[in-house]
Motif scaffolding. Structure first.
Motif, short mmCIF file in Angstrom:
data_model
loop_
_atom_site.label_atom_id
_atom_site.label_comp_id
_atom_site.label_asym_id
_atom_site.label_seq_id
_atom_site.Cartn_x
_atom_site.Cartn_y
_atom_site.Cartn_z
N SER A 177 0.89 -1.10 -0.08
CA SER A 177 -0.02 0.12 0.13
C SER A 177 0.75 1.26 -0.11
O SER A 177 0.58 2.24 -0.51
N VAL A 178 2.09 1.15 0.30
CA VAL A 178 3.05 2.35 0.27
C VAL A 178 3.20 2.91 -0.83
O VAL A 178 3.13 4.36 -0.93
N TYR A 179 2.82 2.43 -2.07
CA TYR A 179 2.91 2.79 -3.50
C TYR A 179 2.00 3.82 -3.66
O TYR A 179 1.88 4.62 -4.60
N GLY A 180 0.61 3.58 -3.11
CA GLY A 180 -0.71 4.21 -3.61
C GLY A 180 -1.05 4.01 -4.90
O GLY A 180 -1.06 3.00 -5.40
N ARG A 181 -1.52 5.12 -5.45
CA ARG A 181 -2.05 5.26 -6.77
C ARG A 181 -0.88 5.09 -8.03
O ARG A 181 0.01 5.72 -8.08
N ILE A 182 -0.84 3.94 -8.59
CA ILE A 182 0.39 3.66 -9.49
C ILE A 182 -0.03 4.05 -10.71
O ILE A 182 -1.29 3.74 -11.34
N ARG A 183 0.67 4.96 -11.40
CA ARG A 183 0.51 5.61 -12.60
C ARG A 183 0.98 5.05 -13.79
O ARG A 183 1.04 5.32 -14.87
N HIS A 184 1.26 3.53 -13.78
CA HIS A 184 1.56 2.79 -14.94
C HIS A 184 0.99 1.42 -14.90
O HIS A 184 0.52 0.87 -13.76
N ASP A 185 1.06 0.66 -15.98
CA ASP A 185 0.45 -0.69 -15.79
C ASP A 185 1.74 -1.97 -16.07
O ASP A 185 1.21 -2.67 -16.56
N SER A 186 2.64 -1.46 -15.19
CA SER A 186 3.61 -2.57 -15.33
C SER A 186 4.00 -2.77 -14.01
O SER A 186 3.83 -1.88 -13.19
N PRO A 187 4.69 -3.92 -13.72
CA PRO A 187 5.12 -4.28 -12.46
C PRO A 187 6.07 -3.13 -11.38
O PRO A 187 6.76 -2.57 -12.02
N VAL A 188 5.67 -2.72 -10.30
CA VAL A 188 6.25 -1.71 -9.43
C VAL A 188 7.32 -2.28 -8.74
O VAL A 188 7.54 -3.35 -8.20
N ALA A 189 8.60 -1.56 -8.92
CA ALA A 189 9.85 -1.81 -8.20
C ALA A 189 9.91 -1.15 -7.02
O ALA A 189 9.32 0.04 -6.72
N GLU A 190 10.66 -1.55 -6.18
CA GLU A 190 11.09 -1.10 -4.41
C GLU A 190 11.26 0.57 -4.44
O GLU A 190 10.63 1.33 -3.91
N ASP A 191 12.09 1.09 -5.75
CA ASP A 191 12.32 2.28 -5.74
C ASP A 191 11.48 3.43 -6.35
O ASP A 191 11.39 4.53 -6.20
N ASP A 192 10.39 2.57 -6.94
CA ASP A 192 9.09 3.51 -7.48
C ASP A 192 8.50 4.33 -6.60
O ASP A 192 7.91 5.57 -6.83
N VAL A 193 8.69 4.12 -5.27
CA VAL A 193 7.79 4.82 -4.07
C VAL A 193 8.47 6.21 -4.18
O VAL A 193 7.69 7.09 -3.60
N HIS A 194 9.54 6.36 -4.55
CA HIS A 194 10.41 7.70 -4.48
C HIS A 194 10.10 8.62 -5.58
O HIS A 194 10.52 9.68 -5.64
N ASP A 195 9.38 8.20 -6.63
CA ASP A 195 9.00 8.83 -7.87
C ASP A 195 7.77 9.09 -8.06
O ASP A 195 7.08 8.51 -8.31
N ASP A 196 7.26 10.58 -8.15
CA ASP A 196 6.02 11.01 -8.03
C ASP A 196 5.34 10.59 -9.45
O ASP A 196 4.15 10.62 -9.32
N ALA A 197 6.21 10.66 -10.48
CA ALA A 197 5.84 10.27 -11.73
C ALA A 197 5.32 8.79 -11.82
O ALA A 197 4.60 8.57 -12.81
N LEU A 198 5.74 7.84 -11.25
CA LEU A 198 5.50 6.45 -11.11
C LEU A 198 4.31 6.13 -10.38
O LEU A 198 3.51 5.11 -10.45
N CYS A 199 4.19 6.75 -8.98
CA CYS A 199 3.21 6.37 -7.92
C CYS A 199 3.10 7.46 -7.16
O CYS A 199 4.12 8.21 -7.04
N SER A 200 1.72 7.61 -6.51
CA SER A 200 1.21 8.72 -5.70
C SER A 200 1.91 8.74 -4.26
O SER A 200 2.26 9.65 -3.52
N GLY A 201 2.34 7.38 -3.85
CA GLY A 201 2.62 7.42 -2.46
C GLY A 201 1.44 6.87 -1.68
O GLY A 201 0.31 6.75 -2.01
N PRO A 202 1.79 6.75 -0.26
CA PRO A 202 0.52 6.43 0.58
C PRO A 202 -0.75 7.48 0.36
O PRO A 202 -0.65 8.50 0.35
N LEU A 203 -1.73 6.50 0.48
CA LEU A 203 -3.26 7.36 0.14
C LEU A 203 -3.84 7.28 1.50
O LEU A 203 -5.16 7.94 1.62
#
Length: 315
Positions: free
Chosen positions: A110-136
């Protein structure tokens, strides 16, 4: 003598499965939870208690598998979430460091929040606002706060891993309202012929479902290896839509469609419409870990359906 491991949250679904699996594979397990577990093998107590910390600091345990947490994703009490999910866990990590124990803990996808793409999410994606929203929600915030605070523990010499679980499920899961895995809720209701309420905007939403046995194997593998400290995604790496899941239910039921009612989504701004974990980092750390391909996920889903159908027949 078998290695000693402390498992917190052992009356919960995942914690209980992990404790049983480790014991079955030869570990000397001490299990603790605020609640009593079926069979009476879990000690009742708060993992934050000083006596337990003294035991951890003394070196009694070679590993601590921390599964205790406030797991309600709708919990809004930030003080409670910090005490149980963040600062309390950090204090236990400190005790593990003193006692020389490996420290594994349950994080959350859930830490990734709203994911802004439709491919598997990597651990570092949580630090990139362009890839995911972060916690909701505050729950996810408490988990991400722990993940970030744990980074400092690496330089201090603690061998640790935070496991970002996706949607863990298994046959025989005791359903406990919204705390239960959504896939087990749907499969059980379909097997029983009960009505299934789904949000109208989520029929194409997809989830990464991972069998509990796959999670247990990863935990055991990490405890038996010299891995690199850090956060690891722990899922199947496959996204299954609610539509596909309902299709499975129809197949498992001999062609009978599930009774589905579509309802309004009251939290569209806080809803994860896509979850799919990139598990390549975990696979690299555990070359012998089998993971779970889509056939394994579907097979476990059928086992959940069959278990619910047998339970209904026995009533």
């Amino acid at each position: 003598m078998a290695d000693r491991v402390l498992v917190t949250g052992a009356a919960g679904f995942i914690g209980g499965r992990v404790a049983e699996d480790l014991e079955r594979h030869g570990w000397d397990v001490t299990a603790i939870d605020l609640r009593a577990a079926p069979g009476g093998r879990t000690l009742c107590g708060d993992y934050r208690g000083p006596e337990l910390h003294d035991q951890v600091r003394s070196g009694r345990f070679s590993a601590v598998v921390h599964q205790a947490a406030v797991s309600d994703t709708l919990q809004m009490d930030r003080a409670l979430l910090d005490a149980m999910n963040t600062s309390g866990a950090l204090a236990l990590a400190e005790s593990a460091l003193v006692g020389g124990a490996t420290f594994l803990y349950a994080s959350s996808f859930s830490v990734y929040g709203r994911i802004r793409h439709d491919s598997p999410v990597a651990e570092d994606d949580v630090h990139d606002d362009a890839l995911c929203s972060g916690p909701l929600n505050p729950y996810a915030e408490s988990k991400l706060a722990l993940d970030r605070a744990m980074i400092d523990m690496t330089d201090r010499g603690l061998l640790w891993a935070g496991l970002r679980y996706t949607n863990v499920f298994a046959a025989g899961e005791r359903l406990q309202g919204r705390a239960s895995s959504i896939i087990s809720q749907i499969l059980t209701k379909a097997a029983r012929g009960d009505r299934i309420d789904l949000f109208a905007d989520t029929m194409r939403a997809s989830r990464d479902y991972v069998p509990a046995a796959t999670v247990c194997a990863a935990v055991r593998g990490l405890l038996d290896s010299d891995f690199t400290p850090g956060v690891y995604n722990l899922g199947s790496g496959h996204a299954t839509s609610f539509g596909d899941l309902l299709g499975w239910c129809a197949e498992f039921g001999g062609g009978r469609p599930a009774d589905v009612r579509l309802v309004d989504n009251p939290i569209p701004d806080r809803y994860q419409y896509w979850t799919c974990a990139d598990v390549s980092k975990l696979r690299a750390a555990l070359p012998g870990w089998a993971g779970a391909d889509i056939d394994v996920v579907r097979g476990e889903a059928e086992a959940v359906f069959d278990h619910a159908r047998r339970a209904l027949a026995a009533e």
